[in-house]
Design an enzyme around this catalytic site. Structure first.
Site, mmCIF file in Angstrom:
data_model
loop_
_atom_site.group_PDB
_atom_site.id
_atom_site.type_symbol
_atom_site.label_atom_id
_atom_site.label_comp_id
_atom_site.label_asym_id
_atom_site.label_seq_id
_atom_site.Cartn_x
_atom_site.Cartn_y
_atom_site.Cartn_z
ATOM 1 N N SER A 87 33.328 -83.931 88.149
ATOM 2 C CA SER A 87 33.510 -84.746 89.263
ATOM 3 C C SER A 87 34.856 -85.888 88.762
ATOM 4 C CB SER A 87 32.028 -85.808 89.273
ATOM 5 O OG SER A 87 32.089 -86.289 90.519
ATOM 6 N N PRO A 88 35.311 -86.290 89.885
ATOM 7 C CA PRO A 88 36.395 -87.324 89.825
ATOM 8 C C PRO A 88 36.220 -88.526 89.128
ATOM 9 C CG PRO A 88 36.667 -86.448 91.993
ATOM 10 C CD PRO A 88 35.274 -85.928 91.429
ATOM 11 N N CYS B 279 37.494 -92.234 87.281
ATOM 12 C CA CYS B 279 38.607 -92.845 87.350
ATOM 13 C C CYS B 279 39.046 -93.397 85.822
ATOM 14 C CB CYS B 279 38.635 -94.013 88.288
ATOM 15 S SG CYS B 279 38.781 -94.056 89.877
ATOM 16 N N ALA C 130 40.586 -90.468 91.236
ATOM 17 C CA ALA C 130 41.184 -90.662 92.579
ATOM 18 C C ALA C 130 42.720 -90.905 92.323
ATOM 19 C CB ALA C 130 40.508 -92.101 93.002
ATOM 20 N N TYR D 161 35.805 -96.529 99.999
ATOM 21 C CA TYR D 161 37.379 -96.495 99.910
ATOM 22 C C TYR D 161 37.762 -96.179 101.631
ATOM 23 C CZ TYR D 161 36.731 -96.921 95.175
ATOM 24 O OH TYR D 161 36.393 -97.380 93.921
ATOM 25 N N ARG E 206 34.999 -85.263 100.105
ATOM 26 C CA ARG E 206 34.052 -86.330 99.538
ATOM 27 C C ARG E 206 33.323 -87.250 100.345
ATOM 28 N NH1 ARG E 206 33.065 -88.595 93.314
ATOM 29 N NH2 ARG E 206 31.535 -87.042 93.168
ATOM 30 N N LEU F 85 23.275 -88.140 88.219
ATOM 31 C CA LEU F 85 22.439 -88.163 87.150
ATOM 32 C C LEU F 85 21.915 -86.764 86.982
ATOM 33 C CD1 LEU F 85 20.586 -91.608 87.190
ATOM 34 C CD2 LEU F 85 22.399 -90.994 85.667
#
Length: 362
Positions: free
Chosen positions: A22-23, A25, A59, A185, A233, A304
């Protein structure tokens, strides 16, 4: 039903398994120029070495003003493209598929990074290398500066920036492009009636609020070859009354699929501060399950997912087509290799350098 270690193909990209990165940051571009460097190579390279099927970047901003923080990576110029190419090459060398998350933070841009900044938080002022943010409406995220509402020319620029970033990403060697429409975002800000108060063609009805996302999907699809996979996403809930929800998510996912999106990465939250979210193992998987079956699209699940058995069950029960892990991969970058062992699956992509550690009981 497929299993966790069955390959999955999306257009020209074939992922060797369904455990994807998963992306995440990293806030590690100290020079504030958007150029990824050795940290990003080692971070993402270790996840490819650990056996993931798809490795998505953090991102990555399509424009300078699209960064979450000054320390974010970007893909708005050729220097950034060339730096990413080095990282992409290593990911491919290790047998994983390289993907990039294309992003614009909108009203949640120009913020202090969450670590290394002392007790500073909120909007970075222009005097400290920050910038004026933009959004669908002049409505601030809690604790941040009020954004400038985008006009028609500003919206057109956002669409063009995503298309240009997509072309650069493909030139860098990425095989999968993810459009970030989640976590509060810019695209999510347009989708949600809590942040989008516009009265023009981009506000009001669901069709209008989805217009920016669908324009971006079409522009990205048109900007790259047919063999490039496009993922979107989405946050499936704002966890707030009158906000974005899984029913709207499912409808818009169907529209985005018609516009050229191939797969949907289903998360939740991020638009409204201070909401109550009940956390627990796999707490966001039901959202992915709902969108998959309501819209008849392929989806990835997050939230999770921390054990091989849990990840396998999500796929084998047909609740999602892949799982995307984040924090668990930070704790154990070799989770896919360990998962194969624990689940009794033979794989042929253990690094030769690590073979002595393949079986803990040996």
């Amino acid at each position: 039903m497929p299993t966790l270690f069955d390959p999955l193909s999306i257009r020209g990209a074939t992922m060797r398994n369904r455990i994807w990165v998963s992306p995440m940051c990293q806030y590690s571009v100290a020079l504030h120029d958007g150029v990824p460097h050795d940290w990003h190579l080692v971070h993402l390279g270790s996840l490819a070495t650990g056996g993931a099927g798809l490795v998505l970047t953090e991102a990555t901003a399509v424009s300078p003003e699209g960064r979450i923080s000054p320390e974010d990576t970007g893909i708005w110029n050729d220097e950034q493209r060339d730096a990413w190419a080095r990282i992409v090459g290593f990911i491919r060398e290790r047998g994983a598929v390289p993907g990039i998350q294309l992003a614009h933070a909108g009203r949640k841009a120009s913020t202090w990074a969450p670590w290394g900044q002392g007790d500073r938080h909120g909007t970075v002022p222009e005097s400290a290398d920050g910038w004026r943010t933009v959004g669908p409406s002049a409505v601030a995220f809690d604790g941040y500066d009020e954004p400038l509402a985008l006009d028609a020319a500003g919206i057109d620029k956002v669409v063009d920036d995503f298309a240009a970033a997509a072309r650069r990403a493909v030139d860098a060697g990425f095989a999968v492009l993810e459009i970030h429409g989640a976590h509060g975002y810019l695209v999510h800000q347009f989708l949600s009636p809590l942040s989008n108060l516009r009265e023009d063609e981009y506000g009001g009805s669901l069709e209008n609020r989805a217009r920016l996302l669908l324009r971006i999907v079409r522009s990205v699809r048109d900007a790259v070859d047919d063999d490039i996979a496009v993922i979107v996403r989405l946050s499936a809930s704002d966890y707030a009354e009158g906000g974005w929800d899984q029913e709207q998510t499912a409808v818009v996912a169907g529209w985005a699929a018609e516009a050229g999106a191939d797969f949907f990465d289903i998360s939740s939250g991020g638009l409204v501060a201070g909401v109550r979210i009940t956390l627990g193992p796999g707490y966001q998987v039901p959202f992915a399950d709902f969108v998959k079956h309501e819209s008849e699209v392929s989806v990835g699940a997050v939230g999770l997912i921390t054990t091989p058995q849990q990840a396998a069950a999500v796929v084998e029960e047909g609740r999602a087509d892949a799982v995307l892990l984040a924090r668990e991969l930070l704790r154990d970058p070799h989770f896919p290799l360990r998962a194969a062992h624990e689940l009794g699956v033979e794989i042929d992509y253990w690094p030769g350098q690590y073979l002595r550690a393949r079986w803990p009981e040996a």
